[in-house]
Design a protein around this motif. Structure first.
Motif, PDB file in Angstrom:
ATOM      1  N   GLU A  12       2.221   2.802  -7.630  1.00  0.00           N
ATOM      2  CA  GLU A  12       2.430   1.601  -8.424  1.00  0.00           C
ATOM      3  C   GLU A  12       3.798   1.003  -8.123  1.00  0.00           C
ATOM      4  OE1 GLU A  12       0.529  -0.034 -10.454  1.00  0.00           O
ATOM      5  OE2 GLU A  12      -1.209   1.311 -10.464  1.00  0.00           O
ATOM      6  N   SER A 355      -7.480  -7.193 -12.519  1.00  0.00           N
ATOM      7  CA  SER A 355      -6.879  -6.110 -11.741  1.00  0.00           C
ATOM      8  C   SER A 355      -6.801  -6.469 -10.260  1.00  0.00           C
ATOM      9  CB  SER A 355      -7.699  -4.832 -11.917  1.00  0.00           C
ATOM     10  OG  SER A 355      -7.182  -3.785 -11.116  1.00  0.00           O
ATOM     11  N   THR A 356      -7.827  -7.118  -9.735  1.00  0.00           N
ATOM     12  CA  THR A 356      -7.825  -7.549  -8.331  1.00  0.00           C
ATOM     13  C   THR A 356      -6.699  -8.540  -8.073  1.00  0.00           C
ATOM     14  OG1 THR A 356     -10.213  -7.225  -8.132  1.00  0.00           O
ATOM     15  CG2 THR A 356      -9.168  -8.705  -6.538  1.00  0.00           C
ATOM     16  N   LYS A 358      -3.945  -8.976  -9.849  1.00  0.00           N
ATOM     17  CA  LYS A 358      -2.653  -8.313  -9.998  1.00  0.00           C
ATOM     18  C   LYS A 358      -2.272  -7.569  -8.723  1.00  0.00           C
ATOM     19  CE  LYS A 358      -2.593  -7.569 -15.035  1.00  0.00           C
ATOM     20  NZ  LYS A 358      -2.544  -6.544 -16.105  1.00  0.00           N
ATOM     21  N   ASN A 359      -3.212  -6.808  -8.187  1.00  0.00           N
ATOM     22  CA  ASN A 359      -2.932  -6.056  -6.960  1.00  0.00           C
ATOM     23  C   ASN A 359      -2.624  -6.989  -5.792  1.00  0.00           C
ATOM     24  OD1 ASN A 359      -3.266  -3.532  -8.160  1.00  0.00           O
ATOM     25  ND2 ASN A 359      -5.468  -3.482  -7.731  1.00  0.00           N
ATOM     26  N   TYR A 360      -3.365  -8.085  -5.719  1.00  0.00           N
ATOM     27  CA  TYR A 360      -3.123  -9.052  -4.657  1.00  0.00           C
ATOM     28  C   TYR A 360      -1.721  -9.653  -4.774  1.00  0.00           C
ATOM     29  CZ  TYR A 360      -3.238 -13.470  -2.126  1.00  0.00           C
ATOM     30  OH  TYR A 360      -2.922 -14.530  -1.312  1.00  0.00           O
ATOM     31  N   GLY A 363       1.014  -7.020  -3.970  1.00  0.00           N
ATOM     32  CA  GLY A 363       1.049  -6.723  -2.541  1.00  0.00           C
ATOM     33  C   GLY A 363       1.605  -7.876  -1.731  1.00  0.00           C
ATOM     34  N   ARG A 400       2.124  -7.010 -14.010  1.00  0.00           N
ATOM     35  CA  ARG A 400       1.530  -5.721 -14.397  1.00  0.00           C
ATOM     36  C   ARG A 400       1.051  -5.713 -15.845  1.00  0.00           C
ATOM     37  NH1 ARG A 400       4.614  -0.453 -13.003  1.00  0.00           N
ATOM     38  NH2 ARG A 400       2.544   0.280 -13.596  1.00  0.00           N
TER      39      ARG A 400
END
Length: 428
Positions: A12, A355-356, A358-360, A363, A400
């Motif tokens: 994370e 969630s997708t 946020k991760n994108y 990153g 987050r």
């Protein structure tokens, strides 16, 4: 031996550590920001002035003034400037914006001592040659004529006029005859009033050693740009205009496509809601997997691409949706955009979708700060927009921790149909 059947651990992202510059206050009033990184023998040097559109009294003056700086000095012609830059394999540009103007050079660090005097000469001793001005103005008018034949240019220009009102500095582009009566004397006056070392910010990043730093301090301290009275902006008290007319059509009868722009003013990037709005926008239309793309491109097939964006400036932030579609589906596309807005307002974003995104976003942010130049860009934004040094850690924390209910609340408050302006360029 590496076992490629086992995926690497996922970690994370809690915080990001960007380099903070060493700041030196020079005797002439300028501030020098140094960010050192000797991984590669390259350097970028930026001179950033408060000399953007925000400070001009007449449209186009700041743009043409910036371009004229490279057209000749007391010591060099425009051709000689270009030849010297090319000889050292460097890149030097004038970047004119809404709030600031930047003179930037990229070069091998061993050549900066040769190029710094040239930059200082360009800033200190421009001659504004008459013939070069005539050629520059002619080229600019020709470019404007070509641009104004494009629907996307006309639609964005019209949208920003609707939002900000006539003659506001944050209007995109120019009217058809907006540059016709700009004269050389106006450029000279603008240069003397707004190119001042008093508010000058200089950013040097890359392979800067102690000797180079001393040369920067010594050389730049000799820059004297207090040769005129610093004029304040004529636009400081201009408010955002909220007209009763929220929609405009710019007719281009021969066009087979329409350009659609929908938008409004958003809070400044130091406001409480700004970072959360970035997440909301990403879900709505900020990346290739966004809701607008899935609906209007993939499902309906109305366009090759549609997006929404947040464009922060020092005195306002513009939110806008943009796409180009076949003229016959213009109304249907706008209807689908409104449906997606209503869905953001009336339904909670599913946890999997959030969630997708946020991760994108996390990153992409990490990927976008991998080089020293990119890190310097982030630091520069903090300085010029007067943001907290924790701005990007707050950005990560916001991504987050934001919840579906917060996103729904933002959509209800900031994507209200009554607050949105629409501009269309195309066939009636």
């Amino acid at each position: 031996m590496l076992d490629r059947t086992i995926a690497p651990d996922i970690h994370e992202i809690d915080a990001v550590s960007l380099q903070i510059a060493e700041v030196t206050h020079l005797d002439n009033g300028a501030r020098l920001h140094i960010i050192k990184n000797e991984t590669q023998p390259v350097i970028r040097l930026d001179f950033v002035f408060k000399a953007g559109k925000w400070y001009e009294a007449k449209t186009g003056v700041s743009d043409l003034t910036a371009k004229m700086l490279m057209e000749g000095t007391v010591n060099y012609t425009a051709k000689q400037i270009a030849e010297k830059i090319g000889f050292f394999g460097a890149s030097m540009d004038i970047n004119h914006g809404y709030d600031r103007t930047e003179l930037t050079v990229y070069c091998l660090s061993k050549y900066i001592d040769e190029l710094l005097p040239l930059m200082l000469d360009i800033l200190q001793n421009p001659t504004f040659p008459e013939e070069e001005f005539k050629l520059l103005k002619k080229r600019t008018l020709q470019t404007l004529k070509v641009q104004r034949q494009k629907n996307n240019y006309l639609a964005t220009h019209a949208l920003t006029k609707l939002i900000y009102g006539e003659d506001h500095p944050y209007i995109f582009g120019f009217d058809e005859h907006g540059l016709d009566d700009v004269e050389l004397e106006l450029l000279k006056q603008y240069y003397h009033e707004h190119y001042s070392t008093k508010d000058l910010e200089i950013f040097a990043c890359g392979a800067v050693d102690d000797t180079m730093y001393q040369n920067f301090v010594t050389g730049i301290s000799k820059l004297n740009l207090e040769n005129g009275i610093k004029a304040e902006s004529n636009n400081a008290n201009k408010a955002i205009v909220s007209e009763t007319n929220k929609k405009i059509l710019v007719e281009t009868p021969e066009s087979l496509q329409s350009s659609i722009r929908i938008g409004r003013s958003f809070p400044l990037n130091n406001s409480e809601d700004y970072l959360k709005l970035k997440v909301m926008n990403e879900i709505f239309g900020g990346y290739f997997g966004s809701r607008l793309m899935k609906n209007i491109r993939e499902d309906k097939g109305y366009t090759y691409g549609i997006y929404s964006a947040i464009s922060p400036k020092e005195h306002d932030t513009l939110f806008f949706i943009g796409t180009d579609v076949k003229s016959s589906v213009t109304a249907d596309t706008i209807s689908e955009i409104k449906k997606e807005i209503a869905r953001m307002q009336n339904e909670l974003v599913p946890e999997e979708e959030l969630s997708t995104v946020k991760n994108y976003m996390l990153g992409k942010f990490i990927n976008d700060v991998t080089t020293i130049f990119e890190q310097c860009d982030r630091y520069k934004k903090v300085v010029l927009h007067n943001l907290s040094m924790d701005h990007y850690n707050n950005y990560i924390t916001t991504i987050r921790n934001i919840t579906p209910s917060e996103i729904q609340d933002l959509a209800q408050r900031y994507l209200n149909e009554d607050s949105l302006f629409t501009a269309i360029a195309g066939k009636n």
